[in-house]
Design an enzyme around this catalytic site. Structure first.
Site, PDB file in Angstrom:
ATOM      1  N   ARG A  28      35.874   8.292 -46.790  1.00  0.00           N
ATOM      2  CA  ARG A  28      34.509   8.664 -46.421  1.00  0.00           C
ATOM      3  C   ARG A  28      33.872   7.531 -45.619  1.00  0.00           C
ATOM      4  NH1 ARG A  28      32.898  12.715 -50.154  1.00  0.00           N
ATOM      5  NH2 ARG A  28      34.825  13.809 -50.709  1.00  0.00           N
ATOM      6  N   GLU A  77      30.400  -1.078 -34.669  1.00  0.00           N
ATOM      7  CA  GLU A  77      30.271   0.163 -33.901  1.00  0.00           C
ATOM      8  C   GLU A  77      30.998   0.117 -32.563  1.00  0.00           C
ATOM      9  OE1 GLU A  77      26.119   0.735 -33.133  1.00  0.00           O
ATOM     10  OE2 GLU A  77      25.879  -1.271 -32.253  1.00  0.00           O
ATOM     11  N   ARG A 104      38.983   6.193 -53.470  1.00  0.00           N
ATOM     12  CA  ARG A 104      38.999   6.632 -52.078  1.00  0.00           C
ATOM     13  C   ARG A 104      38.675   5.443 -51.175  1.00  0.00           C
ATOM     14  NH1 ARG A 104      33.686   9.727 -53.155  1.00  0.00           N
ATOM     15  NH2 ARG A 104      35.024  11.565 -53.268  1.00  0.00           N
ATOM     16  N   THR A 155      18.116 -10.875 -31.870  1.00  0.00           N
ATOM     17  CA  THR A 155      19.001  -9.719 -32.011  1.00  0.00           C
ATOM     18  C   THR A 155      19.730  -9.842 -33.333  1.00  0.00           C
ATOM     19  OG1 THR A 155      20.996  -8.589 -31.212  1.00  0.00           O
ATOM     20  CG2 THR A 155      20.779 -10.887 -30.645  1.00  0.00           C
ATOM     21  N   ILE A 156      19.884  -8.726 -34.028  1.00  0.00           N
ATOM     22  CA  ILE A 156      20.658  -8.773 -35.268  1.00  0.00           C
ATOM     23  C   ILE A 156      22.134  -9.022 -34.973  1.00  0.00           C
ATOM     24  CG2 ILE A 156      19.027  -7.257 -36.464  1.00  0.00           C
ATOM     25  CD1 ILE A 156      21.192  -5.060 -36.334  1.00  0.00           C
ATOM     26  N   ASP A 157      22.570  -8.741 -33.740  1.00  0.00           N
ATOM     27  CA  ASP A 157      23.991  -8.883 -33.404  1.00  0.00           C
ATOM     28  C   ASP A 157      24.428 -10.327 -33.201  1.00  0.00           C
ATOM     29  OD1 ASP A 157      24.339  -6.141 -33.473  1.00  0.00           O
ATOM     30  OD2 ASP A 157      23.993  -5.878 -31.327  1.00  0.00           O
ATOM     31  N   GLY A 176      27.010  -3.731 -33.820  1.00  0.00           N
ATOM     32  CA  GLY A 176      27.797  -4.714 -33.095  1.00  0.00           C
ATOM     33  C   GLY A 176      28.445  -4.062 -31.890  1.00  0.00           C
TER      34      GLY A 176
END
Length: 341
Positions: A265, A221, A162, A125-127, A170
């Site tokens: 952004r 996330e 900005r 898993t990348i997590d 995640g």
């Protein structure tokens, strides 16, 4: 012995390296015969089996994704799932499985193991959130991709003065956010393990503007504000009960703009983190996992998973479905808070 190989769950860099090492050692050292099950547990349910030999795995070491395909199929969510998996194994004379996957795929594997299916797991898993192993392959590549993105965003953020919010993967753990955020010189890092205070985030952002630098906010996330819940665009769930996360980055940008009166952004890295060529470390780790998984099959040590402990590959029991994810130690997170703002 005939051995089946499947890759389940989200794809990640290094899956093909595992397949390659499993097949090469299994054929050359143990004389095993191999087949691949297409699309993870879906192939096991539907009998989608393809031949897998040394010629089939030649040249796949540097390739991302998986030559076998993947899916988020949960065999226990399908009618007669266990029987259908067993029927596929019997029909194709498959004696054992090497199951390459994350928490959900391996949780299903553990349950199938209790039902009598002979299998060995390989964690991916990348997590980096599978319990029992120090690292999973795919994580190092994802961190490298996220770090490069943050490096690039610094210059455009400063050109326009900005805030740029970078949303990384995640769901339950903030390993990618923490590693990439520190490596990329982010000014704020937000992880699921610690609910964040939006007022504090805005204070860090303002302190950055006061010294004429544009802030970079890295958020996993699954990060949530205090007294809040996960911020979702879509409330549908997959077969393992997971909602599709994404949206916290956009929410943060809006709140930062509204509260500070400055432009903000969002860049959502999403599946970019999963794709492309695996790093050298991920190829190395994935290859070692595959070699040791074949040894476990040869020795009949089923119901186990390969794991990295320090520099050694060991075997540990497969994680049960719903097992606690490996999360960021908050004392480690606190070490870097001095860099925020």
């Amino acid at each position: 012995m005939r051995v089946g190989v499947l890759t389940g769950g989200g794809d990640c860099p290094g899956l093909n390296a595992v397949i390659r090492s499993v097949v090469r050692k299994g054929v050359q050292e143990y004389g095993f015969d191999f087949v691949g099950l297409r699309d993870g547990w879906l192939g096991a349910l539907q009998g989608k089996v393809v031949p897998l030999d040394i010629a089939a795995v030649r040249g796949i070491l540097p390739r991302g994704g998986t030559i076998l395909g993947s899916s988020r199929t949960n065999p226990f969510k399908h009618d007669d799932g266990v029987r259908r998996v067993r029927d596929t194994l019997a029909a194709h004379r498959i004696d054992a499985l090497v199951v390459i996957g994350g928490e959900d795929t391996l949780g299903a594997a553990a349950a199938l193991g209790r039902a009598g299916v002979r299998l060995v797991g390989v964690p991916k898993t990348i997590d980096n959130d599978v319990s029992g192993t120090d690292y999973t392959f795919g994580f190092d590549t994802a961190v490298g991709i996220a770090t490069e993105a943050i490096d690039r965003l610094h210059t455009t953020a400063e050109s326009h003065m900005r805030t740029l919010v970078v949303e990384v993967m995640g769901r339950h753990s903030g390993w990618i956010a923490l590693h990439a955020g520190v490596a990329g010189g982010a000014n704020v890092i937000l992880i699921p393990e610690r609910p964040f205070d939006i007022d504090q985030v805005c204070a860090w952002v303002n302190s950055r503007f006061k010294i004429n630098y544009a802030p970079i906010v890295v958020v996993a996330e699954g990060a949530v504000p205090r007294q809040g819940q996960a911020i979702l665009k879509d409330r549908s769930v997959d077969e393992y009960g997971h909602v599709r996360l994404s949206g916290v980055g956009e929410w943060l940008s809006r709140e930062i703009s509204r509260r500070t009166g400055t432009d903000a952004r969002t860049t959502v890295l999403g599946h970019v983190q999963r794709g492309g060529t695996p790093s050298a470390f991920d190829r190395w780790l994935a290859t070692r996992f595959g070699l040791h998984a074949v040894d476990a099959v040869q020795e009949g040590d089923f119901g186990t998973m390969t794991a990295l402990r320090g520099t050694r590959i060991v075997r540990t029991p497969l994680p049960e479905a719903g097992a606690r994810n490996k999360t960021v130690d908050l004392s480690l997170y606190d070490e870097f808070e001095v860099f925020f703002g």
